[in-house]
Design a protein around this motif. Sequence first.
Motif, PDB file in Angstrom:
ATOM      1  N   PHE A 463      -1.873  -0.341  12.832  1.00 45.44           N
ATOM      2  CA  PHE A 463      -1.226  -0.967  11.832  1.00 45.44           C
ATOM      3  C   PHE A 463      -2.105  -1.905  11.000  1.00 45.44           C
ATOM      4  O   PHE A 463      -1.953  -2.022   9.934  1.00 45.44           O
ATOM      5  N   GLN A 464      -3.447  -2.177  11.561  1.00 42.68           N
ATOM      6  CA  GLN A 464      -4.405  -2.782  10.637  1.00 42.68           C
ATOM      7  C   GLN A 464      -4.906  -1.802   9.590  1.00 42.68           C
ATOM      8  O   GLN A 464      -4.890  -2.251   8.551  1.00 42.68           O
ATOM      9  N   GLU A 465      -4.993  -0.641   9.890  1.00 45.88           N
ATOM     10  CA  GLU A 465      -5.433   0.631   9.148  1.00 45.88           C
ATOM     11  C   GLU A 465      -4.345   0.620   8.114  1.00 45.88           C
ATOM     12  O   GLU A 465      -4.848   1.048   6.797  1.00 45.88           O
ATOM     13  N   TYR A 466      -3.016   0.440   8.383  1.00 50.17           N
ATOM     14  CA  TYR A 466      -2.176   0.992   7.476  1.00 50.17           C
ATOM     15  C   TYR A 466      -2.094  -0.236   6.455  1.00 50.17           C
ATOM     16  O   TYR A 466      -1.994  -0.109   5.328  1.00 50.17           O
ATOM     17  N   MET A 467      -2.088  -1.695   6.772  1.00 48.48           N
ATOM     18  CA  MET A 467      -2.045  -2.659   6.115  1.00 48.48           C
ATOM     19  C   MET A 467      -3.605  -2.687   5.161  1.00 48.48           C
ATOM     20  O   MET A 467      -3.497  -3.086   3.845  1.00 48.48           O
ATOM     21  N   LYS A 468      -4.499  -2.126   5.706  1.00 45.10           N
ATOM     22  CA  LYS A 468      -5.814  -2.164   4.811  1.00 45.10           C
ATOM     23  C   LYS A 468      -5.515  -1.102   3.820  1.00 45.10           C
ATOM     24  O   LYS A 468      -5.977  -1.343   2.571  1.00 45.10           O
ATOM     25  N   SER A 469      -4.885  -0.210   4.086  1.00 46.90           N
ATOM     26  CA  SER A 469      -4.917   1.057   3.130  1.00 46.90           C
ATOM     27  C   SER A 469      -3.882   0.681   1.981  1.00 46.90           C
ATOM     28  O   SER A 469      -4.070   1.419   1.055  1.00 46.90           O
TER      29      SER A 469
END
Length: 495
Positions: A463-469
């Motif tokens: 989810f962190q990767e999603y928010m970063k993306s």
Amino acid sequence: MRIKVLAAKLLAKKVNKETQKWSSKPVETQQKVLQSLIKQATKTKFGKDHHFEKIKTFVDFAQYVPVRDYEELRPYVDLVVQGKEDILWKGKPIYFAKTSGTTSGAKYIPLTKESIPFHIQAARNALLSYIHETGNADFVKGKMIFLQGSPILEEKNGIKLGRLSGIVAHYVPNYLLKNRMPSWETNCIEDWETKVNAIVEETINEDMTVISGIPAWVQMYFEKLQEKSGKKVGELFKNFSLYVYGGVNFEPYRAKFENLIGRKVDSVELFPASEGFFAYQDKQNEKGMLLLLNAGMFYEFIKTDEFFTENPKRYTIGEVELDVNYALIISTNAGLWGYNIGDTVQFTSLKPHRVIVSGRIKHFISAFGEHVIGKEVEHALKDAMEGSSIRVNEFTVAPQIAPETGLPYHEWFIEFENEPNNLEDFALKIDEAMRKQNSYYDDLIVGKVLRTLVITKVAHNGFQEYMKSIGKLGGQNKLPRLSNDRIIADKLKSL
């Protein structure tokens, strides 16, 4: 230090007395607020356009002032942004809180010299309310951290703008400056991961007593502390006694936090937004947050199941009922009038008026007429985890309308800290809890329109990767619990 503790307790007693006074007269308090707002804005462009000079009662107000969202109020806001005076409120705002809207692009929420003090006062009073109830004021002797956006402000036509959390950083009382962390320099770091690493370095050897921030981002901070020190957060910060949060329901995170801390700590929930500071938790053992009726805001409430009908009834504070889902509508001393903030609330108490945030008016799943809201999925997950060692880092839910085989279903994307032994059994427990709460959902399962929900596991930090993306890692950015489409779901599957 004893003087500081004593002063905090005396101030807490005074504030509690003031709170009792206005909260015991909710209708009278709100009537005074409405009259004051109308009087101060009668000569503005908005006041003239909406016949404020004729408004004597709420009935008049509802007749002349329609409910609007940001896009509908935007023609007025655009004039304010251009630097025009006396548009929504007398004079000019002193700040714009800049937020990212899903449909509106950048949104500029005005903050005035009348509205800013209430943001600061409410945050202070939340802590003082906790002190008055519990008698615990020792935390004022230690260090406090508030994970927030950068305090660096831009300027637009002579008006400063930034994130709300960055703006209020300029208003920290002098008596808290020595206690407050992180340093100004660290707070100004824009990249969230770099910022959290710097905060870890600055705080790891300090006597942290209060920690505040959105659960997902505080969890990231705690994990990095533990990784660097090899210790539980509660062992590292022996006097850490209070966690302050807002924006999302803490319950899905509670078990994970207690594991990271190594013990239980008290928590205080807040309900702040760029548009106003609406409520805070005033009792440790009472459900809900005290709605701030004397904070320069007049509240209206529209039942969510009537919201999208033509001319839905607008309720005032004296007309609300317990356990009904309402869209929250505000008029404020920052110049927002009949403004739909997008949040939905339910009242848990009417003496005094306490609310829980039940979701977002646009964050729901009703792809099949099930009307599922955020509060329901959060409670279902909590019920399913009860008494188990299962821990969840983050989750979101979306409908799967056209599966390759079988009936449609709700797809739960879950990032586990501790996985269940049997994923299908866990999904059934969540599904049962959902069916108990939501009769529409139950009817769809029974009628074989939907099959039971499906869990899709998300990788660690997914989810962190999603928010970063999508450029929304950190700060006050929150992951929607619910979507009525597959935009987030498809992105998660592609990572």
